[in-house]
Scaffold this motif. Structure first.
Motif, PDB file in Angstrom:
ATOM      1  N   ARG A  55       0.888  -1.481   0.146  1.00 50.91           N
ATOM      2  CA  ARG A  55       0.139   0.015   0.051  1.00 50.91           C
ATOM      3  C   ARG A  55       0.881   1.287  -0.183  1.00 50.91           C
ATOM      4  O   ARG A  55       0.656   2.387  -0.399  1.00 50.91           O
ATOM      5  CB  ARG A  55      -0.774  -0.112   1.260  1.00 50.91           C
ATOM      6  CG  ARG A  55      -1.760   1.167   1.041  1.00 50.91           C
ATOM      7  CD  ARG A  55      -2.502   1.357   2.629  1.00 50.91           C
ATOM      8  NE  ARG A  55      -3.575   2.060   2.857  1.00 50.91           N
ATOM      9  CZ  ARG A  55      -4.057   2.317   3.757  1.00 50.91           C
ATOM     10  NH1 ARG A  55      -3.887   1.996   5.186  1.00 50.91           N
ATOM     11  NH2 ARG A  55      -5.053   3.023   3.937  1.00 50.91           N
ATOM     12  N   VAL A  58       3.671   3.477  -3.275  1.00 53.28           N
ATOM     13  CA  VAL A  58       3.839   4.804  -3.799  1.00 53.28           C
ATOM     14  C   VAL A  58       4.103   5.926  -2.774  1.00 53.28           C
ATOM     15  O   VAL A  58       4.764   7.045  -3.345  1.00 53.28           O
ATOM     16  CB  VAL A  58       2.421   5.024  -4.334  1.00 53.28           C
ATOM     17  CG1 VAL A  58       2.128   6.450  -5.031  1.00 53.28           C
ATOM     18  CG2 VAL A  58       2.164   4.051  -5.338  1.00 53.28           C
ATOM     19  N   TYR A  67      -0.821   9.943  -4.890  1.00 55.22           N
ATOM     20  CA  TYR A  67      -1.035   8.785  -3.919  1.00 55.22           C
ATOM     21  C   TYR A  67      -2.447   8.959  -3.538  1.00 55.22           C
ATOM     22  O   TYR A  67      -3.185   9.775  -3.042  1.00 55.22           O
ATOM     23  CB  TYR A  67      -0.263   8.907  -2.634  1.00 55.22           C
ATOM     24  CG  TYR A  67      -0.632   7.896  -1.665  1.00 55.22           C
ATOM     25  CD1 TYR A  67      -0.826   6.596  -1.779  1.00 55.22           C
ATOM     26  CD2 TYR A  67      -0.942   8.206  -0.331  1.00 55.22           C
ATOM     27  CE1 TYR A  67      -0.786   5.579  -0.768  1.00 55.22           C
ATOM     28  CE2 TYR A  67      -1.323   7.439   0.812  1.00 55.22           C
ATOM     29  CZ  TYR A  67      -1.304   6.144   0.285  1.00 55.22           C
ATOM     30  OH  TYR A  67      -1.776   5.158   1.346  1.00 55.22           O
ATOM     31  N   VAL A  68      -3.235   7.884  -4.252  1.00 59.71           N
ATOM     32  CA  VAL A  68      -4.789   7.953  -4.015  1.00 59.71           C
ATOM     33  C   VAL A  68      -5.081   6.550  -3.366  1.00 59.71           C
ATOM     34  O   VAL A  68      -4.834   5.398  -4.059  1.00 59.71           O
ATOM     35  CB  VAL A  68      -5.506   7.816  -5.571  1.00 59.71           C
ATOM     36  CG1 VAL A  68      -6.946   7.925  -5.331  1.00 59.71           C
ATOM     37  CG2 VAL A  68      -4.940   9.198  -6.380  1.00 59.71           C
ATOM     38  N   TYR A  69      -6.057   6.673  -2.355  1.00 56.22           N
ATOM     39  CA  TYR A  69      -6.309   5.529  -1.770  1.00 56.22           C
ATOM     40  C   TYR A  69      -7.694   5.459  -1.434  1.00 56.22           C
ATOM     41  O   TYR A  69      -8.429   6.571  -1.140  1.00 56.22           O
ATOM     42  CB  TYR A  69      -5.287   5.050  -0.528  1.00 56.22           C
ATOM     43  CG  TYR A  69      -5.843   6.206   0.560  1.00 56.22           C
ATOM     44  CD1 TYR A  69      -5.205   7.512   0.519  1.00 56.22           C
ATOM     45  CD2 TYR A  69      -6.627   5.762   1.644  1.00 56.22           C
ATOM     46  CE1 TYR A  69      -5.580   8.336   1.627  1.00 56.22           C
ATOM     47  CE2 TYR A  69      -6.905   6.642   2.802  1.00 56.22           C
ATOM     48  CZ  TYR A  69      -6.302   8.075   2.810  1.00 56.22           C
ATOM     49  OH  TYR A  69      -6.431   8.901   3.721  1.00 56.22           O
ATOM     50  N   ALA A  76     -12.385   7.944  -2.421  1.00 55.45           N
ATOM     51  CA  ALA A  76     -11.054   8.036  -2.848  1.00 55.45           C
ATOM     52  C   ALA A  76     -10.349   9.385  -2.459  1.00 55.45           C
ATOM     53  O   ALA A  76     -11.051  10.463  -2.447  1.00 55.45           O
ATOM     54  CB  ALA A  76     -10.948   7.952  -4.545  1.00 55.45           C
ATOM     55  N   PHE A  78      -7.092  12.034  -2.514  1.00 62.27           N
ATOM     56  CA  PHE A  78      -5.816  12.429  -3.311  1.00 62.27           C
ATOM     57  C   PHE A  78      -4.716  13.055  -2.668  1.00 62.27           C
ATOM     58  O   PHE A  78      -4.918  13.977  -1.695  1.00 62.27           O
ATOM     59  CB  PHE A  78      -6.521  13.242  -4.322  1.00 62.27           C
ATOM     60  CG  PHE A  78      -5.306  13.782  -5.085  1.00 62.27           C
ATOM     61  CD1 PHE A  78      -4.774  13.025  -6.269  1.00 62.27           C
ATOM     62  CD2 PHE A  78      -4.978  15.070  -4.960  1.00 62.27           C
ATOM     63  CE1 PHE A  78      -3.618  13.635  -6.987  1.00 62.27           C
ATOM     64  CE2 PHE A  78      -3.936  15.677  -5.901  1.00 62.27           C
ATOM     65  CZ  PHE A  78      -3.483  14.859  -6.757  1.00 62.27           C
ATOM     66  N   LEU A 132      -9.051   5.558  -7.721  1.00 65.88           N
ATOM     67  CA  LEU A 132      -7.931   4.832  -7.687  1.00 65.88           C
ATOM     68  C   LEU A 132      -7.150   4.519  -8.831  1.00 65.88           C
ATOM     69  O   LEU A 132      -5.743   4.226  -8.623  1.00 65.88           O
ATOM     70  CB  LEU A 132      -8.335   3.194  -6.941  1.00 65.88           C
ATOM     71  CG  LEU A 132      -8.946   3.538  -5.697  1.00 65.88           C
ATOM     72  CD1 LEU A 132      -9.477   2.125  -5.147  1.00 65.88           C
ATOM     73  CD2 LEU A 132      -8.417   4.462  -4.545  1.00 65.88           C
ATOM     74  N   ASN A 135      -3.874   6.358  -9.012  1.00 70.52           N
ATOM     75  CA  ASN A 135      -2.752   6.178  -7.838  1.00 70.52           C
ATOM     76  C   ASN A 135      -1.268   5.836  -8.619  1.00 70.52           C
ATOM     77  O   ASN A 135      -1.444   5.235  -9.783  1.00 70.52           O
ATOM     78  CB  ASN A 135      -3.113   5.011  -6.968  1.00 70.52           C
ATOM     79  CG  ASN A 135      -2.173   4.680  -5.965  1.00 70.52           C
ATOM     80  OD1 ASN A 135      -1.505   5.743  -5.359  1.00 70.52           O
ATOM     81  ND2 ASN A 135      -1.780   3.442  -5.519  1.00 70.52           N
TER      82      ASN A 135
END
Length: 205
Positions: A55, A58, A67-69, A76, A78, A132, A135
């Motif tokens: 995870r 990045v 970095y998008v999670y 999501a 950002f 996502l 990412n």
DNA sequence: CATGGGATTGACT
DNA sequence: GTCAATCCCATGC
């Protein structure tokens, strides 16, 4: 015009401050960044605190990367990765003042008020259609673009405070906001509801 | 392989 | 003010 990689290759708190007033764009939609938070591997609220995992790969990577999670299984969020490659640090973009393609934003958000389009980290990704799939994308050459402050935002006044929605390292004042911004995600921590700005402190630099 | 916990939002009391 | 939705990831057997 896009901010160069060197902009992100600096201490993450400085980048979080400097990103206030800058522009964030994806496709036709765009806005001015009015709220940010800094996260760094040295403090436990940061995903990179535990070290390198799939995870956080990045997050520990090159500066100027997205970095998008997924948060709470729904939204999501950002971030812009900062500091040298190998250091886990990023700036969470928490709110924008919408400036372009407001009709597209309205359709994606499903609400009428412009002030509700990008007033939160999960809202702005929905309004700008950031997901996502972005990412690990390059912020200096990809579809998501972060540009320098427009003229009227050059001397924007900042306020700082503690970060929101976390359970660790609550004391760090690593949240930054443009003074007087209308599209902020949440009221300032500790301020009295009837007294806007009550405990917000002017950022020194 | 099972489980627990979120850098949130929107609806409801 | 409270609370559920919903899923990816990290952790522990």
């Amino acid at each position: 015009m896009v901010l160069p990689r060197e902009f992100y290759d600096r201490p993450v708190v400085a980048v979080a401050r400097d990103l206030i007033g800058c522009t964030l764009a994806h496709g036709a939609t765009a806005g001015v960044i009015v709220e940010t938070e800094a996260y760094h591997e040295s403090e436990p609220a940061c995903h990179a605190f535990a070290g390198v995992t799939q995870r956080t790969r990045v997050l520990l990577g090159a500066p100027g990367t997205a970095y998008v999670y997924r948060s709470y299984g729904i939204h999501a969020l950002f971030n812009a990765v900062c500091e040298p490659d190998g250091v886990g640090a990023a700036v969470l973009i928490r709110a924008l003042e919408p400036t372009a393609a407001l009709t597209a934003m309205r359709g994606r958000r499903g609400v009428d008020a412009v002030g509700q389009f990008c007033s939160g980290p999960g809202k702005l990704t929905q309004a700008l259609a950031i997901g996502l799939e972005h990412n690990a994308g390059d912020l200096t050459s990809g579809p998501i673009r972060i540009g320098p402050r427009p003229a009227r935002w050059k001397d924007v006044e900042l306020v700082s405070g503690t970060r929101i929605g976390i359970t660790k390292a609550l004391e760090l004042e690593w949240r930054f906001c443009a003074a007087g911004a209308r599209s902020v995600s949440r009221p300032w921590p500790g301020r009295a509801p009837s007294r806007p700005g009550g405990q917000a402190r002017a950022a020194t630099g």
